[in-house]
Write a protein that holds these residues in place. Structure first.
Motif, short mmCIF file in Angstrom:
data_model
loop_
_atom_site.label_atom_id
_atom_site.label_comp_id
_atom_site.label_asym_id
_atom_site.label_seq_id
_atom_site.Cartn_x
_atom_site.Cartn_y
_atom_site.Cartn_z
N LEU A 180 0.94 -1.22 0.19
CA LEU A 180 -0.34 -0.08 0.17
C LEU A 180 1.16 1.22 -0.06
O LEU A 180 0.43 2.49 -0.61
CB LEU A 180 -0.94 0.25 1.32
CG LEU A 180 -2.05 -1.17 0.79
CD1 LEU A 180 -2.71 -0.96 2.61
CD2 LEU A 180 -3.12 -0.63 -0.33
N LEU A 181 1.92 0.90 1.07
CA LEU A 181 2.74 2.52 0.83
C LEU A 181 3.63 2.62 -0.74
O LEU A 181 3.33 4.18 -1.00
CB LEU A 181 3.72 2.09 1.83
CG LEU A 181 3.37 1.89 3.59
CD1 LEU A 181 4.07 1.46 4.29
CD2 LEU A 181 3.29 3.79 3.45
N LEU A 182 3.72 1.88 -1.41
CA LEU A 182 5.02 1.71 -1.83
C LEU A 182 3.46 2.74 -3.36
O LEU A 182 3.72 3.03 -3.83
CB LEU A 182 5.08 0.42 -2.83
CG LEU A 182 6.36 0.39 -1.70
CD1 LEU A 182 7.14 -1.43 -2.47
CD2 LEU A 182 7.65 0.85 -2.15
N GLY A 183 3.08 2.04 -3.47
CA GLY A 183 2.04 2.23 -4.20
C GLY A 183 1.46 3.97 -4.29
O GLY A 183 1.11 4.62 -4.88
N GLY A 184 0.87 3.79 -2.71
CA GLY A 184 0.81 5.37 -2.19
C GLY A 184 1.44 6.18 -2.62
O GLY A 184 1.40 7.71 -2.81
N LEU A 196 -3.32 -1.96 -4.77
CA LEU A 196 -4.68 -1.07 -3.86
C LEU A 196 -4.34 0.29 -3.38
O LEU A 196 -5.53 1.62 -3.08
CB LEU A 196 -5.30 -1.93 -2.83
CG LEU A 196 -6.23 -2.49 -3.03
CD1 LEU A 196 -7.06 -3.38 -1.51
CD2 LEU A 196 -7.72 -2.23 -3.50
N GLY A 197 -2.76 0.80 -2.90
CA GLY A 197 -2.40 1.68 -2.69
C GLY A 197 -2.36 3.16 -4.00
O GLY A 197 -2.18 3.82 -3.61
N THR A 198 -2.92 2.13 -5.16
CA THR A 198 -2.01 3.18 -5.71
C THR A 198 -3.06 4.42 -6.69
O THR A 198 -3.49 5.37 -6.79
CB THR A 198 -2.11 2.50 -7.62
OG1 THR A 198 -2.67 1.77 -7.45
CG2 THR A 198 -0.55 2.05 -7.17
#
Lengths: 58, 171
Positions: free
Chosen positions: B9-13, B85-87
């Protein structure tokens, strides 16, 4: 000594503390407080609100 | 496994935040004095939409991450699932708040604000499975979540508008 978590009150408190509304209330208070005292942190809280608003969406 | 999912999630965000920050260069012609009112206006429009006062179709890639990513390799699948999902672009977007937040980041044109918003978005998404797990009552928690969805979208959007207003007032 009985573990407090095995008492009848624990499931009630667990339910309250883990209610889906708890993060919203915490983030709402945090957003307003951060906007006053730590403006840059407001952005992290805004992001948190945005992410949590998608709860239930996959 | 929740940790791996959160890392994804953090990577995508962070990726989406970087893209938003790069795109925010396009709003530099917008006068600075207009940016905060525009972001607040968009946040209020989102609140009105989520409250059912106005009907507005917003673009979304309404596709779920395929279930089989978790079946092939659990750790890698959790990371991929979290990343997508994070993106925020490969999911159903059920509230206006993420759009309003994205517009606010675009108009802020600030790398730190974009990155913090991305990290916050990821942690906000991670809070759902963490809280559901902590409740110990999965399906009952899901039912309670359904009852609170309006609070999440309308309450969260209102808080966003208030926070942006305070930020603008503080300069």
């Amino acid at each position: 000594m009985a573990d407090a978590r095995t008492g009848a009150a624990w499931p009630v408190w667990r339910g309250r503390l883990t209610d889906p509304a708890v993060p919203v209330l915490a983030l709402v208070c945090g957003a307003v407080a951060a906007a006053w005292y730590a403006p840059i942190l407001t952005w992290a809280i805004i992001g948190g609100l945005a992410g949590y608003s998608l709860s239930g969406s996959v | 496994m929740l940790g791996v999912f959160t890392a994804g999630l953090l990577l995508g965000g962070a990726l989406s935040a970087t893209v938003l920050w790069l795109a925010s260069g396009l709003v530099t012609p917008v006068p600075e004095g207009w940016r905060a009112p525009a972001a607040i206006g968009v946040a209020l429009l989102g609140v009105a939409r989520d409250a059912g006062l106005i009907a507005l179709r917003l673009p979304q890639n309404a596709r779920q991450v395929p279930q089989d990513v978790l079946q092939r390799d659990l750790v890698r699948g959790a990371l991929q699932f979290g990343f997508e999902l994070g993106t925020g672009v490969r999911t159903y977007v059920s509230a206006s708040l993420p759009y309003a937040a994205a517009v606010a980041v675009l108009l802020a044109n600030d790398a730190g604000a974009a990155l913090l918003t991305g990290v916050g978005f990821a942690l906000g998404r991670a809070a759902t499975p963490a809280l559901r797990f902590a409740s110990g009552t999965g399906e009952e928690w899901d039912d309670r979540l359904l009852d609170r969805l309006t609070l999440l979208s309308v309450g969260g959007g209102t808080a966003l508008a208030c926070a942006l207003t305070l930020l603008a007032l503080r300069g």
